[in-house]
Scaffold this motif. Structure first.
Motif, PDB file in Angstrom:
ATOM      1  N   LEU A 139     -12.809  -2.485  50.431  1.00  0.00           N
ATOM      2  CA  LEU A 139     -11.637  -1.984  51.299  1.00  0.00           C
ATOM      3  C   LEU A 139     -10.807  -1.225  50.584  1.00  0.00           C
ATOM      4  N   GLN A 140     -10.865  -0.766  49.510  1.00  0.00           N
ATOM      5  CA  GLN A 140      -9.929   0.133  48.716  1.00  0.00           C
ATOM      6  C   GLN A 140     -10.841   1.046  47.684  1.00  0.00           C
ATOM      7  N   CYS A 141     -11.869   1.407  48.146  1.00  0.00           N
ATOM      8  CA  CYS A 141     -12.746   2.287  47.107  1.00  0.00           C
ATOM      9  C   CYS A 141     -12.457   3.782  47.024  1.00  0.00           C
ATOM     10  N   GLN A 142     -11.268   4.130  48.151  1.00  0.00           N
ATOM     11  CA  GLN A 142     -11.004   5.516  47.971  1.00  0.00           C
ATOM     12  C   GLN A 142      -9.826   5.813  47.220  1.00  0.00           C
ATOM     13  N   LEU A 143      -9.432   4.567  46.275  1.00  0.00           N
ATOM     14  CA  LEU A 143      -8.339   4.886  45.324  1.00  0.00           C
ATOM     15  C   LEU A 143      -8.886   5.584  44.099  1.00  0.00           C
ATOM     16  N   ALA A 144      -7.973   6.360  43.479  1.00  0.00           N
ATOM     17  CA  ALA A 144      -8.400   7.040  42.153  1.00  0.00           C
ATOM     18  C   ALA A 144      -9.007   6.089  41.369  1.00  0.00           C
ATOM     19  N   ILE A 145      -9.995   6.717  40.733  1.00  0.00           N
ATOM     20  CA  ILE A 145     -10.814   5.941  39.730  1.00  0.00           C
ATOM     21  C   ILE A 145     -11.004   6.602  38.438  1.00  0.00           C
ATOM     22  N   HIS A 146     -10.721   8.087  38.411  1.00  0.00           N
ATOM     23  CA  HIS A 146     -11.097   8.714  37.282  1.00  0.00           C
ATOM     24  C   HIS A 146     -10.585   8.458  35.988  1.00  0.00           C
ATOM     25  N   ASN A 147      -9.467   7.730  35.842  1.00  0.00           N
ATOM     26  CA  ASN A 147      -8.810   7.437  34.743  1.00  0.00           C
ATOM     27  C   ASN A 147      -9.443   6.193  33.956  1.00  0.00           C
ATOM     28  N   TYR A 148     -10.186   5.484  34.798  1.00  0.00           N
ATOM     29  CA  TYR A 148     -10.624   4.092  34.072  1.00  0.00           C
ATOM     30  C   TYR A 148     -11.853   4.308  33.266  1.00  0.00           C
ATOM     31  N   ALA A 149     -12.027   3.613  32.311  1.00  0.00           N
ATOM     32  CA  ALA A 149     -13.111   3.742  31.211  1.00  0.00           C
ATOM     33  C   ALA A 149     -14.360   3.191  31.928  1.00  0.00           C
ATOM     34  N   TYR A 150     -14.051   2.397  33.007  1.00  0.00           N
ATOM     35  CA  TYR A 150     -15.229   1.904  33.523  1.00  0.00           C
ATOM     36  C   TYR A 150     -16.078   3.407  34.294  1.00  0.00           C
ATOM     37  N   TYR A 151     -15.275   3.899  34.951  1.00  0.00           N
ATOM     38  CA  TYR A 151     -15.821   5.055  35.740  1.00  0.00           C
ATOM     39  C   TYR A 151     -16.092   5.879  34.710  1.00  0.00           C
ATOM     40  N   ARG A 152     -15.512   6.263  33.407  1.00  0.00           N
ATOM     41  CA  ARG A 152     -16.102   7.080  32.586  1.00  0.00           C
ATOM     42  C   ARG A 152     -17.662   6.792  32.057  1.00  0.00           C
ATOM     43  N   VAL A 153     -17.641   5.511  31.740  1.00  0.00           N
ATOM     44  CA  VAL A 153     -18.901   4.963  31.247  1.00  0.00           C
ATOM     45  C   VAL A 153     -19.956   4.892  32.222  1.00  0.00           C
ATOM     46  N   PHE A 154     -19.772   5.130  33.730  1.00  0.00           N
ATOM     47  CA  PHE A 154     -20.778   4.894  34.622  1.00  0.00           C
ATOM     48  C   PHE A 154     -20.737   6.491  34.990  1.00  0.00           C
ATOM     49  N   ARG A 155     -20.265   7.299  34.932  1.00  0.00           N
ATOM     50  CA  ARG A 155     -20.653   8.706  35.060  1.00  0.00           C
ATOM     51  C   ARG A 155     -21.317   9.234  33.710  1.00  0.00           C
ATOM     52  N   GLN A 156     -21.040   8.742  32.675  1.00  0.00           N
ATOM     53  CA  GLN A 156     -21.831   9.101  31.363  1.00  0.00           C
ATOM     54  C   GLN A 156     -23.184   8.775  31.530  1.00  0.00           C
ATOM     55  N   CYS A 157     -23.447   7.330  32.012  1.00  0.00           N
ATOM     56  CA  CYS A 157     -24.797   6.934  32.104  1.00  0.00           C
ATOM     57  C   CYS A 157     -25.530   7.692  33.007  1.00  0.00           C
ATOM     58  N   MET A 158     -24.945   7.796  34.348  1.00  0.00           N
ATOM     59  CA  MET A 158     -25.589   8.356  35.427  1.00  0.00           C
ATOM     60  C   MET A 158     -25.786  10.003  34.936  1.00  0.00           C
ATOM     61  N   SER A 159     -25.277  10.588  34.149  1.00  0.00           N
ATOM     62  CA  SER A 159     -25.479  12.118  33.658  1.00  0.00           C
ATOM     63  C   SER A 159     -26.752  11.931  32.855  1.00  0.00           C
ATOM     64  N   LYS A 160     -27.240  10.863  32.028  1.00  0.00           N
ATOM     65  CA  LYS A 160     -28.256  10.802  31.251  1.00  0.00           C
ATOM     66  C   LYS A 160     -29.311  10.392  32.030  1.00  0.00           C
ATOM     67  N   ILE A 161     -29.303   9.851  33.092  1.00  0.00           N
ATOM     68  CA  ILE A 161     -30.401   9.213  34.040  1.00  0.00           C
ATOM     69  C   ILE A 161     -30.833  10.201  35.146  1.00  0.00           C
ATOM     70  N   LEU A 162     -29.801  10.895  35.625  1.00  0.00           N
ATOM     71  CA  LEU A 162     -29.864  11.829  36.693  1.00  0.00           C
ATOM     72  C   LEU A 162     -28.985  13.001  36.745  1.00  0.00           C
ATOM     73  N   PRO A 163     -29.200  13.706  35.672  1.00  0.00           N
ATOM     74  CA  PRO A 163     -28.114  14.926  35.211  1.00  0.00           C
ATOM     75  C   PRO A 163     -28.154  15.935  36.373  1.00  0.00           C
ATOM     76  N   GLN A 164     -28.971  16.152  37.209  1.00  0.00           N
ATOM     77  CA  GLN A 164     -28.896  17.176  38.038  1.00  0.00           C
ATOM     78  C   GLN A 164     -27.974  16.584  39.557  1.00  0.00           C
ATOM     79  N   GLN A 165     -27.600  15.308  39.464  1.00  0.00           N
ATOM     80  CA  GLN A 165     -26.981  15.026  40.679  1.00  0.00           C
ATOM     81  C   GLN A 165     -25.535  15.061  40.441  1.00  0.00           C
TER      82      GLN A 165
END
Length: 166
Positions: A139-165
Motif C-alpha cells: 500500500l505504500q510502494c510509491q514511497l522513495a526507496i533509492h537511498n535504502y541499502a536494500y534497494y542498492r543491493v537489489f539494483r546491483q544484483c539485477m544489473s548483473k543478471i539482466l543488465p539490459q533492463q
C-alpha cells in the motif's frame, strides 16, 4: 562472490521448485492472478539477496523471519500459507513457513499476486515494482526507496543478471 552466486543459484532452484510446488501445497495463486509480469526466479533471487543476502539460516529476529524477512502481517496478507500438513491457526505456523524457502516463496508470490502494481510510475509492472512492494509494502510502494541499502543491493544484483533492463 562465488558463495553469493552459488547461494543465488540454489535459491533460484528452490524458487522454481517452490513455485511449481505451491499449487500442490499452498493456496494456488496462479489461478487467482494468472500473470505476474516479470516475476521470475532471478527477480525473487535478487529480492532475497537484497533482503538478507539470502541467508537461509537466519531464523527470526525482531518480528521478521527467514531469508525474505517476512513479517506476520505480510504473511497474513499473503493468505497465511503453511507447510504441508500444518494449519495457519497453529502457534508457530507463520515462523515455520517464513523460514522454509519453499513456503516463504509461496508467501512472496501470494503477496505479489495481491498487490502487483506500477510503483515507480513507468507504466509497467516489473521486478523493480515487486522489490518495492516487498520492502515498502503493497500500500505504500510509491514511497522513495533509492537511498535504502536494500534497494542498492537489489539494483546491483539485477544489473548483473539482466543488465539490459536497467
Amino acid at each position: 562472490m562465488a558463495t553469493r552466486t552459488c547461494c543465488l543459484l540454489l535459491l533460484c532452484c528452490s524458487v522454481a521448485t517452490a513455485l511449481a510446488a505451491s499449487s500442490l501445497l499452498y493456496r494456488s495463486p496462479e489461478r487467482e492472478n494468472p500473470t505476474l509480469p516479470d516475476f521470475t526466479e532471478a527477480c525473487l533471487g535478487c529480492i532475497c539477496d537484497a533482503t538478507s543476502a539470502c541467508n537461509l539460516t537466519i531464523g527470526c529476529s525482531a518480528g521478521l523471519c527467514g531469508p525474505f524477512l517476512i513479517g506476520r502481517q505480510y504473511w497474513v496478507d499473503a493468505g497465511a500459507p503453511v507447510l504441508a500438513g500444518d494449519s495457519w491457526h497453529r502457534r508457530g505456523a507463520y515462523e515455520s513457513c517464513a523460514v522454509d524457502p519453499y513456503c516463504a516463496t509461496s508467501t512472496i508470490y501470494n503477496y505479489m499476486s495481491r498487490y502487483a502494481q506500477d510503483c515507480n510510475g513507468d507504466q509497467v509492472v516489473t521486478c523493480d515494482d515487486y522489490a518495492r512492494i516487498h520492502y515498502l509494502g503493497g500500500l505504500q510502494c510509491q514511497l522513495a526507496i533509492h537511498n535504502y541499502a536494500y534497494y542498492r543491493v537489489f539494483r546491483q544484483c539485477m544489473s548483473k543478471i539482466l543488465p539490459q533492463q536497467l
